[in-house]
Design a protein around this motif. Structure first.
Motif, short mmCIF file in Angstrom:
data_model
loop_
_atom_site.label_atom_id
_atom_site.label_comp_id
_atom_site.label_asym_id
_atom_site.label_seq_id
_atom_site.Cartn_x
_atom_site.Cartn_y
_atom_site.Cartn_z
N GLU A 1 33.78 46.69 48.58
CA GLU A 1 34.85 47.90 48.48
C GLU A 1 35.68 47.82 50.24
O GLU A 1 37.11 48.59 49.85
N ASP A 2 35.20 47.38 51.46
CA ASP A 2 36.27 47.84 52.09
C ASP A 2 37.53 46.91 52.24
O ASP A 2 38.83 47.36 52.40
N ALA A 3 36.58 46.11 51.85
CA ALA A 3 37.88 44.95 50.60
C ALA A 3 38.80 44.53 50.27
O ALA A 3 40.14 44.13 49.62
N GLY A 4 38.67 45.86 49.57
CA GLY A 4 39.53 46.81 48.38
C GLY A 4 38.94 46.19 46.76
O GLY A 4 39.83 46.49 45.88
N PHE A 5 38.31 45.86 46.67
CA PHE A 5 37.73 45.15 45.55
C PHE A 5 36.90 46.60 44.65
O PHE A 5 35.89 47.33 45.45
N VAL A 6 36.05 46.00 43.50
CA VAL A 6 35.19 47.24 43.09
C VAL A 6 33.93 46.22 42.44
O VAL A 6 33.70 45.01 42.47
N ALA A 7 32.87 46.94 43.36
CA ALA A 7 31.54 45.86 43.23
C ALA A 7 30.61 45.96 42.24
O ALA A 7 30.51 47.13 41.73
N LYS A 8 30.00 44.82 41.56
CA LYS A 8 29.39 44.81 40.10
C LYS A 8 28.40 44.27 40.34
O LYS A 8 27.96 43.06 40.84
N ARG A 9 26.63 44.68 39.87
CA ARG A 9 25.96 43.80 39.94
C ARG A 9 25.99 42.99 38.82
O ARG A 9 26.53 43.10 37.89
N ARG A 10 25.45 41.10 38.43
CA ARG A 10 26.08 40.63 37.04
C ARG A 10 24.61 39.81 37.43
O ARG A 10 24.14 39.97 38.20
N ASN A 11 23.74 38.94 36.15
CA ASN A 11 23.69 37.67 35.85
C ASN A 11 23.61 36.70 36.19
O ASN A 11 24.99 36.37 36.80
#
Ligand code: SF4
Length: 401
Positions: free
Chosen positions: A337-347
């Motif tokens: 998030e600090d790098a300007g992205f949205v974090a999502k969990r994946r498989n």
């Protein structure tokens, strides 16, 4: 200038030749490589999502007959420091993984002559019986080749039997550099030649499995050999489309036979960027924060990576060679998030599973990566006695236990 011409070709969506990639890799300044890689990342992932998986990296045995000279993890057959994890120990690790939102085991280990194919089949079946939805991302190509030699069965049959027992996908370990000159120097030609490694992946893809691909650089290879590794992966991906992701990391020299110095952070970022440029048919590139640390891992997101890999929970191989970076889910998300992205969990298939789990429910913080075994624990699992050993040391151990 040649660099500008090649850069224009990349920007226009063209495919670089091996010679162009070598030229770009050698001569383009790091920010130029990074910008090109970032543009490709943005084209493939315009929604600015950076993914990660919660899984556990478990090494079921450290006993290995391959003896790669870059490896600090293995122990020879008969070593007092050799271990095999028991089924109950593995169940416990899965319980802990599920408790923090984990969805799979990344299961890899040494080439242990005293673990026959039936041990793997029984283990996979037992895991799937207890945890039907839990995934097994298991056994890199050299381990599958080892089993093929041990059981004297062809690779496609080994894959079919492991899939029938519960294997879901194949991790891309053991690739190092897919050039036989390098593999001979690293003493890993015997465990799998470049063609053999690629052939296991070809068979896995044909069997409907998805796999990852890796590259360990920074030992004895030339720049051109790094590029040859990438173009060989690109060729197979053209043929099968079975790779979900590519991961590269630098050789970790401490406590290894060949030793030497670790590649620098800039070398890592340049290598990641050129991989993004060459591997135009790969959707996902992971940041290797486990070897590079969180800060370089975060910078990777500006050099072509769109994935933070695994939360890991446990790590033994890289730690044995002196690196031990740890980030739990909260720390990975903070960096993303600090790098300007949205974090999502994946498989493993890069399907989005949801938002960070620590925002949905309370999960324990994990400030240190676990190990396969506590120091000094030399226990031998009860069930091992049911599986025939091939080595003299293994046979003696069966008699004693
Ligand atoms: S890298 Fe793998 S195959 Fe090679 S010695 Fe280490 S554990 Fe064995």
């Amino acid at each position: 200038m040649a660099i500008e011409r090649i850069a224009d070709k990349v920007r226009a969506g063209g495919r670089v030749t091996a010679a162009e990639a070598v030229e770009l890799y050698r001569l383009a300044p790091a920010p130029v490589l990074g910008r090109l890689a970032d543009e490709i990342r943005a084209r493939k992932h315009p929604e600015r999502i950076v993914t990660y998986i919660i899984d556990r990296n478990v090494n079921y045995t450290n006993v290995c007959v391959a003896k790669c000279n870059f490896c600090a993890f293995y122990r020879p057959v008969g070593s007092a420091e050799g271990y095999v994890l028991g089924f109950d120990e593995l169940f416990r690790k899965i319980d802990e993984t599920i408790a923090v939102g984990g969805v799979q085991l990344l299961l890899q280990g040494g080439h242990n002559p005293d673990l026959p194919l039936s041990w793997y089949e029984d283990l996979f079946r037992a895991i799937k019986e207890r945890y039907p939805a839990f995934k097994l991302h298991a056994l890199s190509p050299p381990e599958i080749i080892h089993l093929s030699r041990l059981a004297q069965l062809p690779v496609p049959e080994i894959i079919a039997r492991l899939v029938a027992a519960g294997m879901d996908s194949v991790p891309g370990g053991g690739a190092e550099i897919l050039v036989d000159r390098v593999r001979r120097l690293l003493h890993c030609y015997g465990k799998a030649t470049a063609d053999e490694w690629l052939d296991v992946m070809r068979h896995a893809h044909r069997a409907g499995l998805r796999t990852t691909a890796t590259m360990m650089y920074g030992t004895v290879e030339t720049d051109a050999e790094r590029i040859e590794h990438l173009t060989r992966l690109r060729d197979l991906q053209d043929e099968t489309g079975g790779f979900t992701a590519f991961i590269t990391w630098s050789f970790q020299p401490d406590f290894t036979e060949i030793g030497g110095a670790e590649a620098t952070g800039i070398d890592y970022l340049r290598t990641l960027a050129i991989a993004r440029i060459v591997l135009d048919n790969f959707d996902n590139l992971q940041a290797s924060w486990v070897t590079q640390g969180g800060k370089v891992g975060q910078l990777s997101l500006a050099y072509g990576a769109n994935d933070m890999g695994s939360v890991m929970i446990e790590e033994n191989v890289v730690r044995a060679a002196g690196a031990s970076y740890c980030m739990d889910e909260a720390e990975i998300v903070r960096n993303v998030e600090d790098a300007g992205f949205v974090a999502k969990r994946r498989n493993m298939h890069y399907e989005i599973l949801g938002d960070p789990i620590f925002r949905e429910r309370e999960v324990p913080r994990m400030l240190e990566l676990a190990t396969a075994r506590a120091d000094g624990d030399t226990s031998v699992p009860d069930e091992l006695v049911n599986y025939p050993a091939r080595s003299r040391a293994g046979k003696q151990l069966r008699v004693i236990s």
